[in-house]
Design a protein around this motif. Sequence first.
Motif, PDB file in Angstrom:
ATOM      1  N   PRO A   1       0.626  -1.237   0.139  1.00  0.00           N
ATOM      2  CA  PRO A   1      -0.040  -0.156   0.013  1.00  0.00           C
ATOM      3  C   PRO A   1       0.559   1.400   0.381  1.00  0.00           C
ATOM      4  N   GLY A   2       0.498   1.952  -0.454  1.00  0.00           N
ATOM      5  CA  GLY A   2       1.283   3.455  -0.965  1.00  0.00           C
ATOM      6  C   GLY A   2       2.202   3.505  -1.728  1.00  0.00           C
ATOM      7  N   ARG A   3       2.321   2.487  -2.435  1.00  0.00           N
ATOM      8  CA  ARG A   3       3.832   2.588  -3.514  1.00  0.00           C
ATOM      9  C   ARG A   3       3.011   1.965  -4.918  1.00  0.00           C
ATOM     10  N   ARG A   4       4.096   2.116  -5.683  1.00  0.00           N
ATOM     11  CA  ARG A   4       4.007   1.632  -7.147  1.00  0.00           C
ATOM     12  C   ARG A   4       5.097   1.428  -8.362  1.00  0.00           C
ATOM     13  N   LYS A   5       5.375   0.696  -9.126  1.00  0.00           N
ATOM     14  CA  LYS A   5       6.314  -0.412  -9.054  1.00  0.00           C
ATOM     15  C   LYS A   5       5.793  -0.460 -10.648  1.00  0.00           C
ATOM     16  N   VAL A   6       7.127   0.032 -11.314  1.00  0.00           N
ATOM     17  CA  VAL A   6       7.838  -0.429 -12.908  1.00  0.00           C
ATOM     18  C   VAL A   6       8.235  -1.485 -13.410  1.00  0.00           C
ATOM     19  N   VAL A   7       7.062  -2.862 -13.796  1.00  0.00           N
ATOM     20  CA  VAL A   7       8.103  -4.038 -14.456  1.00  0.00           C
ATOM     21  C   VAL A   7       8.141  -3.579 -15.374  1.00  0.00           C
ATOM     22  N   LEU A   8       9.901  -4.339 -16.266  1.00  0.00           N
ATOM     23  CA  LEU A   8      10.405  -4.016 -17.664  1.00  0.00           C
ATOM     24  C   LEU A   8      10.493  -5.284 -17.895  1.00  0.00           C
ATOM     25  N   ALA A   9       9.648  -5.565 -19.122  1.00  0.00           N
ATOM     26  CA  ALA A   9       9.523  -7.152 -19.242  1.00  0.00           C
ATOM     27  C   ALA A   9       9.757  -7.287 -21.383  1.00  0.00           C
ATOM     28  N   THR A  10       9.688  -8.523 -21.093  1.00  0.00           N
ATOM     29  CA  THR A  10       9.691  -9.210 -22.404  1.00  0.00           C
ATOM     30  C   THR A  10       8.439  -9.541 -22.818  1.00  0.00           C
ATOM     31  N   SER A  11       8.234  -9.767 -24.121  1.00  0.00           N
ATOM     32  CA  SER A  11       6.870 -10.176 -24.240  1.00  0.00           C
ATOM     33  C   SER A  11       6.355 -11.438 -23.713  1.00  0.00           C
ATOM     34  N   ILE A  12       7.122 -11.637 -22.527  1.00  0.00           N
ATOM     35  CA  ILE A  12       6.460 -13.635 -22.004  1.00  0.00           C
ATOM     36  C   ILE A  12       5.811 -12.614 -21.003  1.00  0.00           C
ATOM     37  N   ALA A  13       5.590 -11.363 -20.410  1.00  0.00           N
ATOM     38  CA  ALA A  13       4.163 -11.068 -19.845  1.00  0.00           C
ATOM     39  C   ALA A  13       2.880 -10.546 -20.909  1.00  0.00           C
ATOM     40  N   GLU A  14       2.959 -10.833 -21.800  1.00  0.00           N
ATOM     41  CA  GLU A  14       1.730 -10.736 -22.861  1.00  0.00           C
ATOM     42  C   GLU A  14       1.327 -11.394 -22.117  1.00  0.00           C
ATOM     43  N   THR A  15       0.695 -12.381 -22.514  1.00  0.00           N
ATOM     44  CA  THR A  15       0.053 -13.862 -21.816  1.00  0.00           C
ATOM     45  C   THR A  15       0.284 -14.587 -20.357  1.00  0.00           C
ATOM     46  N   SER A  16      -1.055 -14.667 -20.075  1.00  0.00           N
ATOM     47  CA  SER A  16      -1.178 -15.733 -18.906  1.00  0.00           C
ATOM     48  C   SER A  16      -1.096 -15.030 -17.709  1.00  0.00           C
ATOM     49  N   LEU A  17      -0.014 -13.861 -17.838  1.00  0.00           N
ATOM     50  CA  LEU A  17      -0.092 -13.423 -16.314  1.00  0.00           C
ATOM     51  C   LEU A  17      -0.644 -12.683 -15.886  1.00  0.00           C
ATOM     52  N   THR A  18      -1.149 -12.213 -14.820  1.00  0.00           N
ATOM     53  CA  THR A  18      -1.572 -11.401 -14.041  1.00  0.00           C
ATOM     54  C   THR A  18      -0.580 -10.367 -13.442  1.00  0.00           C
ATOM     55  N   ILE A  19      -0.775  -9.101 -13.235  1.00  0.00           N
ATOM     56  CA  ILE A  19       0.766  -8.466 -12.352  1.00  0.00           C
ATOM     57  C   ILE A  19      -0.792  -7.304 -11.804  1.00  0.00           C
ATOM     58  N   ASP A  20      -0.657  -8.084 -10.626  1.00  0.00           N
ATOM     59  CA  ASP A  20      -1.724  -7.315  -9.746  1.00  0.00           C
ATOM     60  C   ASP A  20      -1.088  -5.137  -9.523  1.00  0.00           C
ATOM     61  N   GLY A  21      -2.124  -4.541  -9.819  1.00  0.00           N
ATOM     62  CA  GLY A  21      -2.008  -3.436  -9.898  1.00  0.00           C
ATOM     63  C   GLY A  21      -1.717  -2.811 -10.839  1.00  0.00           C
ATOM     64  N   ILE A  22      -1.313  -3.081 -12.301  1.00  0.00           N
ATOM     65  CA  ILE A  22      -1.170  -2.371 -13.244  1.00  0.00           C
ATOM     66  C   ILE A  22      -2.235  -2.117 -14.292  1.00  0.00           C
ATOM     67  N   ARG A  23      -2.324  -1.072 -14.215  1.00  0.00           N
ATOM     68  CA  ARG A  23      -3.042  -0.491 -15.163  1.00  0.00           C
ATOM     69  C   ARG A  23      -2.862   0.410 -16.143  1.00  0.00           C
ATOM     70  N   ILE A  24      -1.204   0.813 -16.262  1.00  0.00           N
ATOM     71  CA  ILE A  24      -0.741   1.576 -17.370  1.00  0.00           C
ATOM     72  C   ILE A  24       0.405   0.548 -18.036  1.00  0.00           C
TER      73      ILE A  24
END
Length: 833
Positions: free
Chosen positions: A275-298
Amino acid sequence: MKLSQNLPIEAAIPDIKVALAAGLNVVLEAPPGAGKTTIVPLALMDEAWLDGKRIVMLEPRRLAARAAAYRLSYLFGSEVGNTVGYRTRLDSKTGPLTRIEVVTEGILTRFLQEDPAISDVGLIIFDEFHERSVHADLGLALAVESRSVLREDLRIIVMSATLDGMEVATLLEDARVIKTAGRAYPVDLRYLEARGPRRFEELSGPEFISKVVAAVLRALKEEEGSVLVFLPGSGEIRRVESGLIDRVPPEVEVSSLYGELSRELQDRALRPSPPGRRKVVLATSIAETSLTIDGIRIVIDGGLKRISRFSPSTGMSRLETIRVTRDSAEQRAGRAGRLEPGVCYRLWDERENCALRQRNTPEIMEADLAPLALNLAVWGVKDPLKLRWLDPPPDGAMTQAKEILRRLGAMDSDDSATVRGKEISKLPLHPRLTHMALKGNDLGLGDLACYLSALLSERDFLRVGSVGADSDIRHRLEILLGRSRSQVDHDRNSCERVKAMAQQLKKTFGIRDSSDDVEKAGLLLAFAFPDRIARRRTVGEGRYLLSNGRGAYFRGKDALSKEDYIVAASIDGGERESQIFLAAPVKLTDLDEYFAGDIIDSQNIAWDQAEGAVIARRQRKLWSLVLSDVQIQKPDGEAVLEALLSGLRQNGLGILPWDEAATNLKARINLLNRMSGVTGIVFPDVSDNRLLETIGAWLAPCIAGMTRLEHLKKLDMSAVISGILNREERQALDRLAPTHLTVPSGSRIRIDYAGGERPVLAVRIQEVLGLAVTPAIANGKLPLLLHLLSPAGRPVQVTEDLAGFWTNSYPMVRKELKGRYPKHYWPDDPAVA
């Protein structure tokens, strides 16, 4: 069990159950966020037709498989490894009570090879099939074959977000297509480029990293929530991460997400921010499908992805950075709307979006097919077209794959898997590396082979461009083994990951008390890459010839470039020559010992056009690679003669020393053969075409012992051609086509047979005074063509009718020439003079 989550896929579960209960297969079209990965397996686990058998669900990536297993276990209310487990290449958590097993795609192939009926499996689910990996295509082809031949009760579900479901249903034959909506929140697309299509270099060049960094900082300022950034590879991820350090607000954490990361770092990227923090996840195309990263809206989409493309013409793969396809761009944007309304920043122009390709090329069309070819051989299929494919494997790539498998001893000449091939197929590495590990174990070098296999299976941990970073793979092994004194900068996390994988491989191969002598690295690499054993060229520093016939080179100065023999473990697929990235030296004595069965010792006695001579050398060749080449001191005379004749055939008869006499002799024989109907005698055919065809018969006895074109200058071609005739033929030739004619003056004048169709006698007028008729040859059947000359030897008249000349032309000729040559005799009646 926490099955109901109010996800869209739940509405489709009854239809799925009905279709499967009826014995049908299912093609499930469901967009990202519908919940297909987490809901479908749990909903079907207790179906009656399953009869207690397992459900196997295939995921395209290790990270996705593990994440799906943890999510399913959470929803079921148990620990991973109990009811729900997972199995990847070198990692697994399963148990005797496991009913749902999430696996990476190659695992299914091993299941089917060990038990083609997969008797303990009732349902196979292909998740994210639209990614079309070669393993997924192969797994589906084998599963369809197993259902058709052995297991009518086996059910198959193919799930996809973007694939054409009817195409897959046609492949499965008895499949029902079920479609469901997704639960995607609206995503605001923002294009950050305000101009039209650009050259690819502008998209991927030096400005790319700074544009991504600027987009991240802008998004953090303009929007709330966490950010997912899509980049082509780990190198770009590291550079963007460096650009963001000290520039993001303190409450923002920057994480990376790509396949080579440790599990701990991958899990860190997937966890929700406190709570109160944000994150930036730098990813390859591995994150296109199957994975849900909580909190991502950008989402920030760089518009690029990296793929491996295999070239059958070179037998090598190379990494290429390409533009993202439209379906991938949609998938990436959708990650911003999984949990709430989101925003997607695209680093390209809106007009460029229309020019993007619709979807990716299936991997089977561009991949190294050696693993697929081996798996098919173990399955018992020699012709891939006997199976059902969405896209059959290309012929060129399959031919290349079979060739390398034969060199590895995994496939025989009949395209069947050997005993070693079947052993290789059961182990979790590329056939090249598995063969190397098995050979290493046989030679007591198992430890070293496992370190090499792990090192080559992961990204190079030496920093590109670092001081001291060269192409020598032994230096990397020394770092792994803690023996290096070098301070070269390297990625310690990657290094630890390679060590861990090496230890896992040692357990898999059952290796104990084995040597890790890094000086044997080149020999082991030769077992894995027999087509890349290389010998240094004599011309050009750092340039090599590979045993597959291609050229290769080191860029810049590299210590290995002084080695006579190397094995290139990592190279690109350059069109003309390949750049070497990783290699190790190998001793010629080791090649002689361990590749003796592939080394051909041969004599090469052949014509060398450039030298204009016969070369006679003894060569030892390992495929296309010449290991030694020495001159033969006493070559076989017959072979030398045949090589010289080959050179003569190549150069033509004109290379022989034809003098006037020899040319005239050949013309005399050819003339009489044209008159054989008149003379009744047929001579041997000495036309140019026939002489060239039979050159071995008439010339060979005369050139025995010769080796060079210049030696031919010694030949007497008149004697050579005369030798083609027997005694009677020579006598007849002299009688019918004499070389000279004696004229009234007493002179013997040469007859020219080579000047044209008719033989010519060139003679001064005074020398034929008193000759009433035209002289003839061939028993008087062929008059000579007379070239009558002035006293100075200049042509005056050409005639074949001498009597007519005396009567009609001579008076005028006499008048003219008598004034010019008054001292010469010019009778009034030449016929009686």
